[in-house]
Structures are given as structure tokens and as C-alpha cells.
Design an enzyme around this catalytic site. Structure first.
Site, PDB file in Angstrom:
ATOM      1  N   SER A   1      14.157  -4.378  54.083  1.00 45.92           N
ATOM      2  CA  SER A   1      15.329  -4.093  54.915  1.00 45.92           C
ATOM      3  C   SER A   1      15.232  -4.773  56.272  1.00 45.92           C
ATOM      4  O   SER A   1      16.223  -5.278  56.812  1.00 45.92           O
ATOM      5  CB  SER A   1      15.486  -2.581  55.096  1.00 45.92           C
ATOM      6  OG  SER A   1      15.837  -1.957  53.878  1.00 45.92           O
TER       7      SER A   1
ATOM      8  N   SER B   1       7.033 -11.289  53.252  1.00 45.00           N
ATOM      9  CA  SER B   1       8.255 -11.570  54.002  1.00 45.00           C
ATOM     10  C   SER B   1       8.210 -12.938  54.664  1.00 45.00           C
ATOM     11  O   SER B   1       9.232 -13.609  54.811  1.00 45.00           O
ATOM     12  CB  SER B   1       8.462 -10.486  55.070  1.00 45.00           C
ATOM     13  OG  SER B   1       8.624  -9.220  54.472  1.00 45.00           O
TER      14      SER B   1
ATOM     15  N   GLU C   1      12.239  -8.261  47.088  1.00 47.81           N
ATOM     16  CA  GLU C   1      13.245  -9.322  47.288  1.00 47.81           C
ATOM     17  C   GLU C   1      13.792  -9.337  48.722  1.00 47.81           C
ATOM     18  O   GLU C   1      14.963  -9.636  48.958  1.00 47.81           O
ATOM     19  CB  GLU C   1      14.375  -9.206  46.260  1.00 47.81           C
ATOM     20  CG  GLU C   1      13.904  -9.516  44.852  1.00 47.81           C
ATOM     21  CD  GLU C   1      15.022  -9.529  43.836  1.00 47.81           C
ATOM     22  OE1 GLU C   1      16.117 -10.045  44.158  1.00 47.81           O
ATOM     23  OE2 GLU C   1      14.798  -9.034  42.721  1.00 47.81           O
TER      24      GLU C   1
END
Length: 394
Positions: free
Chosen positions: A378, A145, A375
Site C-alpha cells: 500500500s 518494493s 504486487e
């Protein structure tokens, strides 16, 4: 039966409706192939089936939606609504078929958007013909991330770049013919010093060191680069612009992840409707119970809400919006979280069958989970949305 009334929404043209109808026909004709599942749980169990699916998708022209028309594609530029429709329909029929299609797009889009004419001509026609399997290598053991933490390095050495480091959680790792790979070239701190390279799988110094097994099998690997010499012409665009290129690529494909989640949610609802209308409970059809009808209504409403967000984001990008950070993040966040809940309800309403290995609800339960992570998890999508809101106030 699956709802198709959403295709009448103003986001779509007749060509989109035709695309959807043709792909549904293809899926029906290829039902036996799409019903196949990886042979076992080994990390490489899905490899052969993925290769077969790529060839089948290419043979009938579906991979043409992954590249621009100048290089054998279906549209002048990558068309997000078409990508979303293809992913939604494929995911409803077979998650691995959706995976095979999506990775051909994700693993070539950075080249299509920012590569030199030479790179585009060398790689993209083969992608469209299914002759080249693609991968997108951004994540690392300590940089998922947080892309700014990326540690793989690339240093210039004459007419080559020398790459060193590790990549992990790389989809199509182990079967890809090339990797669009991101490395730190040092033009600036954090995200400002990252560049993108196209690294052929057979390049000396690039090694697949681990195959990773997941609850829904697909090709996944950890890569090591040890003095991997990549020709200078394999640099994508400008040195130091790799973070921008990665984010632009993900901005296109995040709504398509939402579309894949939609497909799985629609499959879960269709499976549930078939079960509750067929099964009898307490002297009548299960569908006659108020508690069941409440669940069905919530599932259908959540699916439509997610579809509106997904296809709004796709439409905004296709009509020329430069940045759709917020819309793409909302689409991926809501659709993947929604699909997890819908699939969970499908498992619940299926009872014991829902947790029986090989049943459709159980299969969907395993397949949907990764979409809330890859990708951009959340939690990251929530950060993107909040930061965009706060910027608007500045």
C-alpha cells in the site's frame, strides 16, 4: 446473497455479464471442491489442492482468460475486466481458487506481452490447458518494493545465460513448472540493467531451498540460482528491458488484486448480513440495532467505492490506455485497504465466532492480509499515485 447490480455499470458489456453468470454457475457446481482447504499448516500443505484447482479451472475453460486467443485464450489480448471479474467471483468463493487462477495469469503475462513467438507458442497453450503451473519471480531478500536493488545476476556465455542469486516470497514456488525470473544483466545502472528470463523448474542450478509458511497457506518458496544455465532463447524480449516488462505486467494485474479484495469483502458482508439478521440481541434481531446498521452501511458503501475504482482502471486499460499507473495503484490501494476494514468489521460483528478457527470471518481475516503487501505494498501504491500527480504539474 451477493449484490450483482454493479454488472449493470457502463464498464461492462453483455459478454462480461454472461461470463459472471457462467462462473457463478461453475462455482455452485464445484462447491465441494471450493470448500476444500489445505490439509494442515505445513509450508507445502496447499500444494496438492492448488494443482487440483488449476486442472479444474483449465478443464472448464477459465484459464483461457489468462492468455491471448492466438495461443488458446478467450480474447484477442489479455482483457483486464474479464480477469477482474473472474478473480472477484473466485475470491468470494475460495481464496485459493483465486490464487491458482491469478498465478496462471501473472506467471505467463510477461511472455504473452513481450516474449518471442517461439516462447509464446511453447508456454502459453500449456498454461491455458492447465498443463503448466506458472510463477513470477521478482522479489529478493533485499529487493521487494525497491526493484532497483535487485541483485540476482545473469551473464551471457555463448548460447546461454548464467544466472546466480536468490529469489524469495515466490508464489507457486515449489510447484511451478516455470518461473518468469528477473535478473541484472548490466546494460545500465538501477532499473535499466534488468532482464526477464523464462526458467524451467528442472533447469540445473535452480533449487527450491525453503518453503515458506504463511497465515493463509499457499505455495510459497525461496529459490537459489547457482550457475543456472538458461538457453539464450529463454530471454524475454530485449536485454535490459526487464524492469519495464515487470511494471507493465503488474500494471495489468494490480487492478485484479483489487478485484480479489472486492470478492473477499463481498463474502464478509454476505456472512455478516446472514448473521445479524438471524441472531437476536436485546429482544430483537441484531440487524435492528442502529450501531449495526451504521456498520453495514459503511461496509456496503466502501465496497461500491472500491468496485468503481477497480473497474474504472480495468476499463481504461481495455479501451487502449497505454499507461494506467495512477488508476491501477488507486484501485489496488483502496480496494485492499477497504477489504481489510470490511473483514475486520465482519469479525467484530461475529463476536467470539469471528476469532474461532475455521469460521468464515476468521478465514477471511487471514486471507485478506497479504493483498495489502503483494504486487506492491500500500505504501508503494501511495508513492506511485503521488509521483504521478506531481509529474502532471511539471
Amino acid at each position: 446473497m451477493v449484490e450483482t447490480r454493479f454488472l449493470d455499470w457502463p464498464f461492462f458489456d453483455d459478454r462480461h455479464r454472461q461470463l459472471a453468470a457462467e462462473l457463478e454457475g461453475w462455482c455452485a457446481a464445484r462447491a465441494a471442491l471450493l470448500a476444500r482447504r489445505p490439509a494442515g499448516e505445513a509450508p507445502d500443505a496447499a500444494d496438492a489442492l492448488c494443482r487440483v484447482l488449476v486442472r479444474a479451472l483449465a478443464a472448464d475453460g477459465w484459464l483461457r482468460h489468462c492468455v491471448p486467443a492466438a495461443f488458446g485464450g478467450a480474447s484477442e489480448r489479455l482483457e483486464v475486466r474479464s480477469l477482474c471479474l473472474v478473480r472477484e467471483i473466485l475470491a468470494r468463493h475460495a481464496a485459493l481458487a483465486d490464487f491458482a487462477f491469478a498465478m496462471q495469469g501473472l506467471g505467463s503475462a510477461t511472455i504473452a506481452l513481450f516474449g518471442s513467438d517461439w516462447l509464446r507458442q511453447r508456454y502459453l497453450p500449456e498454461v491455458a490447458r492447465g498443463e503448466r503451473i506458472c510463477a513470477f519471480a521478482l522479489s529478493e531478500p533485499e529487493a521487494g518494493s525497491d526493484v532497483a536493488a535487485l541483485a540476482t545476476t545473469a551473464r551471457r556465455d555463448g548460447t546461454f545465460w548464467i544466472l546466480n542469486g536468490e529469489k524469495t516470497w515466490i508464489s507457486n514456488g515449489g510447484i511451478a513448472d516455470h518461473y518468469v525470473l528477473f535478473a541484472r544483466t548490466g546494460e545500465g545502472p538501477g532499473t535499466r540493467g534488468i532482464s526477464a528470463f523464462v526458467v524451467d523448474a528442472q533447469t540445473p542450478g535452480l533449487e527450491v531451498v525453503e518453503r515458506i509458511a504463511t497465515i493463509a497457506p499457499h505455495p510459497l518458496a525461496r529459490l537459489r540460482l547457482a550457475d543456472c544455465r538458461v538457453p539464450a532463447e529463454q530471454l524475454v524480449g530485449e536485454a535490459g528491458a526487464g524492469f519495464r516488462y515487470a511494471m507493465a505486467t503488474l500494471e495489468i494485474f494490480r487492478p485484479t488484486v483489487g478485484a480479489a479484495a472486492l470478492g473477499m469483502a463481498r463474502a464478509a458482508l454476505a456472512t455478516t448480513l446472514a448473521r445479524v439478521t438471524r441472531r437476536r440481541l436485546f429482544g430483537g434481531p441484531m440487524s435492528g440495532l442502529a450501531v449495526v446498521q451504521e456498520k453495514l452501511a459503511d461496509m456496503a458503501t466502501a465496497i461500491d467505492a472500491a468496485a468503481l475504482l477497480v473497474y474504472r482502471a480495468a476499463w481504461e486499460k481495455d479501451r487502449g490506455r497505454q499507461r494506467i499507473d495512477r488508476e491501477a495503484a488507486m484501485a489496488k490501494l483502496f480496494a485492499t485497504e477497504m477489504a481489510q476494514r470490511v473483514v475486520d468489521e465482519a469479525v467484530q460483528l461475529a463476536g467470539g465466532l469471528g476469532v474461532t478457527r475455521g469460521s468464515r470471518p476468521e478465514e477471511l481475516y487471514r486471507e485478506i492480509r497479504a493483498l495489502r503487501i503483494y504486487e506492491g505494498a500500500s505504501e508503494i501504491q501511495r508513492l506511485v499515485i503521488a509521483r504521478d500527480l506531481l509529474r502532471a504539474l511539471a
